[in-house]
Design a protein around this motif. Sequence first.
Motif, PDB file in Angstrom:
ATOM      1  N   PRO A 103       0.830  -1.215   0.000  1.00 62.45           N
ATOM      2  CA  PRO A 103       0.000   0.000   0.000  1.00 62.45           C
ATOM      3  C   PRO A 103       0.858   1.257   0.000  1.00 62.45           C
ATOM      4  N   VAL A 104       0.379   2.289  -0.664  1.00 60.06           N
ATOM      5  CA  VAL A 104       1.049   3.586  -0.654  1.00 60.06           C
ATOM      6  C   VAL A 104       0.902   4.147   0.754  1.00 60.06           C
ATOM      7  N   SER A 105       2.003   4.546   1.367  1.00 59.34           N
ATOM      8  CA  SER A 105       1.988   4.916   2.782  1.00 59.34           C
ATOM      9  C   SER A 105       1.086   6.098   3.097  1.00 59.34           C
ATOM     10  N   ARG A 106       0.951   7.044   2.186  1.00 58.55           N
ATOM     11  CA  ARG A 106       0.115   8.205   2.503  1.00 58.55           C
ATOM     12  C   ARG A 106      -1.367   7.867   2.452  1.00 58.55           C
ATOM     13  N   LEU A 107      -1.739   6.806   1.788  1.00 60.10           N
ATOM     14  CA  LEU A 107      -3.125   6.334   1.718  1.00 60.10           C
ATOM     15  C   LEU A 107      -3.102   4.831   1.967  1.00 60.10           C
ATOM     16  N   PRO A 108      -3.137   4.392   3.221  1.00 56.11           N
ATOM     17  CA  PRO A 108      -2.883   2.988   3.557  1.00 56.11           C
ATOM     18  C   PRO A 108      -3.713   1.960   2.787  1.00 56.11           C
ATOM     19  N   MET A 109      -4.928   2.287   2.382  1.00 54.81           N
ATOM     20  CA  MET A 109      -5.735   1.301   1.673  1.00 54.81           C
ATOM     21  C   MET A 109      -5.580   1.403   0.158  1.00 54.81           C
ATOM     22  N   GLU A 110      -4.806   2.362  -0.299  1.00 52.70           N
ATOM     23  CA  GLU A 110      -4.602   2.560  -1.724  1.00 52.70           C
ATOM     24  C   GLU A 110      -3.325   1.852  -2.174  1.00 52.70           C
ATOM     25  N   LEU A 111      -3.375   1.244  -3.350  1.00 52.31           N
ATOM     26  CA  LEU A 111      -2.201   0.549  -3.860  1.00 52.31           C
ATOM     27  C   LEU A 111      -1.480   1.321  -4.954  1.00 52.31           C
ATOM     28  N   ALA A 112      -1.963   2.501  -5.327  1.00 53.89           N
ATOM     29  CA  ALA A 112      -1.312   3.253  -6.393  1.00 53.89           C
ATOM     30  C   ALA A 112      -1.201   4.725  -6.039  1.00 53.89           C
ATOM     31  N   TYR A 113      -0.129   5.333  -6.528  1.00 55.83           N
ATOM     32  CA  TYR A 113       0.056   6.775  -6.402  1.00 55.83           C
ATOM     33  C   TYR A 113      -0.860   7.498  -7.386  1.00 55.83           C
ATOM     34  N   GLY A 114      -1.108   6.875  -8.499  1.00 54.11           N
ATOM     35  CA  GLY A 114      -1.893   7.472  -9.579  1.00 54.11           C
ATOM     36  C   GLY A 114      -1.286   7.048 -10.912  1.00 54.11           C
ATOM     37  N   ARG A 115      -1.619   7.793 -11.959  1.00 54.72           N
ATOM     38  CA  ARG A 115      -1.112   7.478 -13.296  1.00 54.72           C
ATOM     39  C   ARG A 115      -0.334   8.652 -13.857  1.00 54.72           C
ATOM     40  N   LEU A 116       0.724   8.316 -14.575  1.00 58.20           N
ATOM     41  CA  LEU A 116       1.467   9.323 -15.318  1.00 58.20           C
ATOM     42  C   LEU A 116       0.642   9.733 -16.533  1.00 58.20           C
ATOM     43  N   SER A 117       0.830  10.955 -16.985  1.00 57.06           N
ATOM     44  CA  SER A 117       0.037  11.468 -18.102  1.00 57.06           C
ATOM     45  C   SER A 117       0.311  10.695 -19.389  1.00 57.06           C
ATOM     46  N   GLN A 118      -0.659  10.715 -20.274  1.00 57.66           N
ATOM     47  CA  GLN A 118      -0.512  10.047 -21.568  1.00 57.66           C
ATOM     48  C   GLN A 118       0.626  10.663 -22.377  1.00 57.66           C
ATOM     49  N   ALA A 119       0.775  11.980 -22.308  1.00 55.63           N
ATOM     50  CA  ALA A 119       1.843  12.646 -23.058  1.00 55.63           C
ATOM     51  C   ALA A 119       3.218  12.160 -22.596  1.00 55.63           C
ATOM     52  N   PHE A 120       3.429  12.098 -21.287  1.00 54.61           N
ATOM     53  CA  PHE A 120       4.710  11.620 -20.772  1.00 54.61           C
ATOM     54  C   PHE A 120       4.891  10.139 -21.086  1.00 54.61           C
ATOM     55  N   MET A 121       3.830   9.362 -20.976  1.00 47.66           N
ATOM     56  CA  MET A 121       3.937   7.926 -21.249  1.00 47.66           C
ATOM     57  C   MET A 121       4.284   7.649 -22.716  1.00 47.66           C
ATOM     58  N   ARG A 122       3.877   8.509 -23.632  1.00 47.84           N
ATOM     59  CA  ARG A 122       4.283   8.325 -25.037  1.00 47.84           C
ATOM     60  C   ARG A 122       5.801   8.390 -25.161  1.00 47.84           C
ATOM     61  N   VAL A 123       6.435   9.311 -24.435  1.00 45.15           N
ATOM     62  CA  VAL A 123       7.896   9.425 -24.440  1.00 45.15           C
ATOM     63  C   VAL A 123       8.509   8.161 -23.838  1.00 45.15           C
ATOM     64  N   VAL A 124       7.959   7.712 -22.714  1.00 45.72           N
ATOM     65  CA  VAL A 124       8.461   6.504 -22.050  1.00 45.72           C
ATOM     66  C   VAL A 124       8.336   5.294 -22.981  1.00 45.72           C
ATOM     67  N   LEU A 125       7.178   5.133 -23.598  1.00 46.73           N
ATOM     68  CA  LEU A 125       6.955   3.967 -24.468  1.00 46.73           C
ATOM     69  C   LEU A 125       7.863   3.980 -25.692  1.00 46.73           C
ATOM     70  N   ARG A 126       8.135   5.155 -26.257  1.00 47.78           N
ATOM     71  CA  ARG A 126       9.083   5.228 -27.386  1.00 47.78           C
ATOM     72  C   ARG A 126      10.470   4.792 -26.942  1.00 47.78           C
ATOM     73  N   THR A 127      10.871   5.219 -25.740  1.00 44.08           N
ATOM     74  CA  THR A 127      12.180   4.841 -25.217  1.00 44.08           C
ATOM     75  C   THR A 127      12.247   3.341 -24.944  1.00 44.08           C
ATOM     76  N   VAL A 128      11.180   2.787 -24.381  1.00 42.22           N
ATOM     77  CA  VAL A 128      11.119   1.346 -24.128  1.00 42.22           C
ATOM     78  C   VAL A 128      11.191   0.570 -25.443  1.00 42.22           C
ATOM     79  N   ALA A 129      10.479   1.027 -26.462  1.00 40.53           N
ATOM     80  CA  ALA A 129      10.507   0.354 -27.766  1.00 40.53           C
ATOM     81  C   ALA A 129      11.915   0.331 -28.334  1.00 40.53           C
ATOM     82  N   THR A 130      12.636   1.441 -28.206  1.00 39.18           N
ATOM     83  CA  THR A 130      14.021   1.495 -28.679  1.00 39.18           C
ATOM     84  C   THR A 130      14.895   0.511 -27.903  1.00 39.18           C
TER      85      THR A 130
END
Length: 144
Positions: A103-130
């Motif tokens: 669990p994320v410590s700031r929200l004990p019952m939550e398992l995620a911080y949240g999601r990264l934006s789609q725009a940033f994830m496009r950069v990440v996915l291009r890098t992963v593909a390479t």
Amino acid sequence: MGNDQPVTGLVVRYHYLWAREQERGEETGRKARPACVVVPLGTRPGAVVLFPVTTQPPTAGRLAIEIPETERRRLSLRGDGPNWIILDEANGDVMPGSYHLEPVSRLPMELAYGRLSQAFMRVVLRTVATALRNRSMRIVAREP
């Protein structure tokens, strides 16, 4: 539907096992850290690849992307300075239900911080593909 469902860009708290630790025979990550679920795999239901998030600057030769300040603040990631996603190694696991999630410590019952934006994830996915094309990525299997 729980918030640990495997979607691209989800940032969870995860006992990440570095490749160097696995090479020494370790089977469990030393500490829980934010990790980004980048690529749900089609190999089986819930199969994912998780990349570690760190506050330590990447060493020379590592493939990493700095997380923009706006993303870091929105997700309330720790540290006063930058965070990076390391992209030349990953853990392969199955979500939901992984024993390595915490669990994320700031929200004990939550398992995620949240999601990264789609725009940033496009950069990440291009890098992963390479990295995949260049065969410069190592995936440590973590399935129970």
